[in-house]
Design a protein around this motif. Structure first.
Motif, PDB file in Angstrom:
ATOM      1  N   SER A 193       0.844  -1.193   0.000  1.00 25.20           N
ATOM      2  CA  SER A 193       0.000   0.000   0.000  1.00 25.20           C
ATOM      3  C   SER A 193       0.879   1.242   0.000  1.00 25.20           C
ATOM      4  CB  SER A 193      -0.924   0.014   1.222  1.00 25.20           C
ATOM      5  OG  SER A 193      -1.640   1.231   1.283  1.00 25.20           O
ATOM      6  N   ASP A 194       0.963   1.902  -1.159  1.00 30.95           N
ATOM      7  CA  ASP A 194       1.818   3.082  -1.303  1.00 30.95           C
ATOM      8  C   ASP A 194       1.073   4.371  -0.957  1.00 30.95           C
ATOM      9  OD1 ASP A 194       3.072   5.151  -3.816  1.00 30.95           O
ATOM     10  OD2 ASP A 194       4.321   4.374  -2.200  1.00 30.95           O
ATOM     11  N   MET A 195      -0.208   4.273  -0.602  1.00 33.45           N
ATOM     12  CA  MET A 195      -1.040   5.468  -0.447  1.00 33.45           C
ATOM     13  C   MET A 195      -1.306   5.811   1.016  1.00 33.45           C
ATOM     14  SD  MET A 195      -1.372   6.291  -3.557  1.00 33.45           S
ATOM     15  CE  MET A 195      -2.624   7.562  -3.496  1.00 33.45           C
ATOM     16  N   ASP A 196      -0.443   5.382   1.913  1.00 32.32           N
ATOM     17  CA  ASP A 196      -0.614   5.639   3.344  1.00 32.32           C
ATOM     18  C   ASP A 196       0.473   6.594   3.804  1.00 32.32           C
ATOM     19  OD1 ASP A 196      -0.607   5.550   6.162  1.00 32.32           O
ATOM     20  OD2 ASP A 196      -1.416   3.518   6.191  1.00 32.32           O
ATOM     21  N   GLU A 197       0.098   7.826   4.125  1.00 34.73           N
ATOM     22  CA  GLU A 197       1.093   8.826   4.523  1.00 34.73           C
ATOM     23  C   GLU A 197       1.831   8.441   5.796  1.00 34.73           C
ATOM     24  OE1 GLU A 197      -2.886  10.544   6.118  1.00 34.73           O
ATOM     25  OE2 GLU A 197      -2.170   9.287   4.469  1.00 34.73           O
ATOM     26  N   ASN A 198       1.150   7.695   6.676  1.00 39.37           N
ATOM     27  CA  ASN A 198       1.787   7.294   7.929  1.00 39.37           C
ATOM     28  C   ASN A 198       2.943   6.323   7.685  1.00 39.37           C
ATOM     29  OD1 ASN A 198       0.052   8.677   9.924  1.00 39.37           O
ATOM     30  ND2 ASN A 198      -1.536   7.418   9.000  1.00 39.37           N
ATOM     31  N   LEU A 199       2.782   5.447   6.710  1.00 35.64           N
ATOM     32  CA  LEU A 199       3.875   4.537   6.369  1.00 35.64           C
ATOM     33  C   LEU A 199       5.073   5.307   5.834  1.00 35.64           C
ATOM     34  CD1 LEU A 199       2.065   1.518   4.648  1.00 35.64           C
ATOM     35  CD2 LEU A 199       3.049   1.615   6.930  1.00 35.64           C
ATOM     36  N   HIS A 200       4.810   6.297   4.986  1.00 32.26           N
ATOM     37  CA  HIS A 200       5.917   7.102   4.453  1.00 32.26           C
ATOM     38  C   HIS A 200       6.607   7.886   5.564  1.00 32.26           C
ATOM     39  CE1 HIS A 200       5.388   6.303   0.170  1.00 32.26           C
ATOM     40  NE2 HIS A 200       4.080   6.333   0.392  1.00 32.26           N
ATOM     41  N   TYR A 201       5.824   8.390   6.510  1.00 28.09           N
ATOM     42  CA  TYR A 201       6.420   9.113   7.639  1.00 28.09           C
ATOM     43  C   TYR A 201       7.250   8.177   8.499  1.00 28.09           C
ATOM     44  CZ  TYR A 201       6.909  11.621  12.016  1.00 28.09           C
ATOM     45  OH  TYR A 201       7.435  12.210  13.144  1.00 28.09           O
ATOM     46  N   ASN A 202       6.732   6.989   8.760  1.00 30.49           N
ATOM     47  CA  ASN A 202       7.460   6.040   9.611  1.00 30.49           C
ATOM     48  C   ASN A 202       8.761   5.575   8.962  1.00 30.49           C
ATOM     49  OD1 ASN A 202       5.723   5.998  11.838  1.00 30.49           O
ATOM     50  ND2 ASN A 202       4.369   4.517  10.878  1.00 30.49           N
ATOM     51  N   ILE A 203       8.743   5.348   7.655  1.00 32.87           N
ATOM     52  CA  ILE A 203       9.995   4.931   7.013  1.00 32.87           C
ATOM     53  C   ILE A 203      10.976   6.101   6.980  1.00 32.87           C
ATOM     54  CG2 ILE A 203       9.466   5.402   4.561  1.00 32.87           C
ATOM     55  CD1 ILE A 203      10.735   2.680   3.912  1.00 32.87           C
ATOM     56  N   ALA A 204      10.434   7.342   6.909  1.00 38.28           N
ATOM     57  CA  ALA A 204      11.312   8.525   6.982  1.00 38.28           C
ATOM     58  C   ALA A 204      12.040   8.555   8.323  1.00 38.28           C
ATOM     59  CB  ALA A 204      10.497   9.797   6.779  1.00 38.28           C
ATOM     60  N   ARG A 205      11.339   8.262   9.401  1.00 39.35           N
ATOM     61  CA  ARG A 205      11.972   8.218  10.727  1.00 39.35           C
ATOM     62  C   ARG A 205      13.089   7.172  10.757  1.00 39.35           C
ATOM     63  NH1 ARG A 205       8.986  10.002  15.286  1.00 39.35           N
ATOM     64  NH2 ARG A 205      10.834   9.304  16.427  1.00 39.35           N
ATOM     65  N   ALA A 206      12.801   6.010  10.181  1.00 34.86           N
ATOM     66  CA  ALA A 206      13.803   4.941  10.165  1.00 34.86           C
ATOM     67  C   ALA A 206      15.002   5.329   9.298  1.00 34.86           C
ATOM     68  CB  ALA A 206      13.172   3.640   9.661  1.00 34.86           C
ATOM     69  N   TYR A 207      14.739   5.949   8.147  1.00 33.40           N
ATOM     70  CA  TYR A 207      15.839   6.416   7.297  1.00 33.40           C
ATOM     71  C   TYR A 207      16.720   7.413   8.051  1.00 33.40           C
ATOM     72  CZ  TYR A 207      14.166   4.471   2.821  1.00 33.40           C
ATOM     73  OH  TYR A 207      13.806   3.644   1.795  1.00 33.40           O
ATOM     74  N   PHE A 208      16.080   8.335   8.765  1.00 34.12           N
ATOM     75  CA  PHE A 208      16.836   9.368   9.489  1.00 34.12           C
ATOM     76  C   PHE A 208      17.750   8.735  10.537  1.00 34.12           C
ATOM     77  CE2 PHE A 208      17.244  12.303  13.093  1.00 34.12           C
ATOM     78  CZ  PHE A 208      17.868  13.369  12.456  1.00 34.12           C
ATOM     79  N   GLU A 209      17.203   7.798  11.286  1.00 34.77           N
ATOM     80  CA  GLU A 209      17.994   7.173  12.342  1.00 34.77           C
ATOM     81  C   GLU A 209      19.093   6.292  11.768  1.00 34.77           C
ATOM     82  OE1 GLU A 209      15.740   5.493  15.531  1.00 34.77           O
ATOM     83  OE2 GLU A 209      14.369   7.198  15.602  1.00 34.77           O
ATOM     84  N   ARG A 210      18.950   5.881  10.503  1.00 31.13           N
ATOM     85  CA  ARG A 210      20.002   5.105   9.844  1.00 31.13           C
ATOM     86  C   ARG A 210      21.038   6.019   9.176  1.00 31.13           C
ATOM     87  NH1 ARG A 210      18.567   0.402   5.509  1.00 31.13           N
ATOM     88  NH2 ARG A 210      18.549   2.131   4.042  1.00 31.13           N
ATOM     89  N   GLY A 211      20.719   7.327   9.125  1.00 27.81           N
ATOM     90  CA  GLY A 211      21.637   8.281   8.519  1.00 27.81           C
ATOM     91  C   GLY A 211      21.397   8.538   7.049  1.00 27.81           C
ATOM     92  N   ASP A 212      20.249   8.087   6.516  1.00 27.15           N
ATOM     93  CA  ASP A 212      19.926   8.288   5.096  1.00 27.15           C
ATOM     94  C   ASP A 212      19.022   9.506   4.949  1.00 27.15           C
ATOM     95  OD1 ASP A 212      21.315   5.963   4.657  1.00 27.15           O
ATOM     96  OD2 ASP A 212      19.542   4.695   4.524  1.00 27.15           O
TER      97      ASP A 212
END
Length: 245
Positions: A193-212
């Motif tokens: 499901s690519d249409m869920d803004e919460n999923l995009h926000y959550n992966i953004a948090r994970a990317y940030f903590e990984r340094g991406d």
């Protein structure tokens, strides 16, 4: 109109042996069936799920139109009453005990109950999520990582009915510093499901903590494309701009 539900079977015929020793072999497969909502054209649809060796529904559910279902599936009322229903009830009660133990902080008892549930159905979404969360709460990240590998293969893990467990699991992956797993987890969800803004926000948090940070920004922008008023995403982007300004 009463909806169809219960245990059903299908039969297939194959030939074994050769020449004069050849004979027909009838193979029977058992399924758990639940009628769902009609499709867009108003056709009645049933969801068909295989029963595992412990006689509980396990694995993916396949939608079948009612005429095809009636032509190919046979009711197994006695089998349901004597084999399927008791095992389904046992699994349900085991999961209830496990989740109550985890809620009370009795993590080793919770582990025991979740593992008992997985002995009945190793693909059970609630049991896998519950055991993974139990390991994370105990700080056993390696064992939690092993459970993660199983969870990401289960399409049902990302279905709406498991959304609260799905969210808790993803957040705890990140908080447990399993950031690579968190990124993979949310990417798997986004593939469904690519249409869920919460999923995009959550992966953004994970990317940030990984340094991406570049991927983090892209995911935040995608979240805001879907929901321009998403305050947490707006503030996160502002934070990144100030940090890099």
């Amino acid at each position: 109109m009463e909806k169809i539900s219960g245990a059903f079977s299908t039969q297939s015929v194959s030939r074994v042996g050769t020449g004069t020793t050849q004979r027909k072999a009838i193979q029977k497969a058992y399924w758990f069936v639940e009628e769902t909502d009609p499709d867009e054209d108003g056709n009645r649809v049933v969801l068909v799920q295989p029963l595992n060796n412990n006689n509980v529904p396990s694995g993916p559910k396949e939608p079948v139109l009612l005429p095809d279902f009636l032509a190919n599936y046979n009711p197994e009322l006695e089998y349901y009453q004597t084999q399927v229903y008791p095992r389904m009830r046992e699994l349900k009660e085991t999961l209830k005990r496990a989740e109550e133990q985890r809620d009370q902080g009795a993590l080793y008892s919770a582990q025991f109950e979740f593992e008992a549930a997985l002995d009945i159905d190793e693909r059970n979404v609630r049991a896998n999520f519950g055991l993974g969360l139990t390991y994370m709460e105990r700080g056993e990240t390696e064992k939690a990582g092993d459970i993660f590998k199983r969870v990401v293969t289960l399409d049902a893990a990302f279905s709406p009915e498991h959304k609260h467990l799905f969210n808790e699991f993803g957040i705890n992956l990140r908080k447990s510093k399993l950031t690579d797993q968190a990124v993979e987890y949310y990417a798997r969800a986004l593939a469904i499901s690519d249409m869920d803004e919460n999923l995009h926000y959550n992966i953004a948090r994970a990317y940030f903590e990984r340094g991406d940070e570049a991927d983090c920004r892209d995911s935040l922008k995608r979240a805001l494309e879907l929901n321009p008023n998403m305050e947490v995403a707006i503030r996160f982007l502002e934070f990144l701009d100030k940090k890099d300004g």
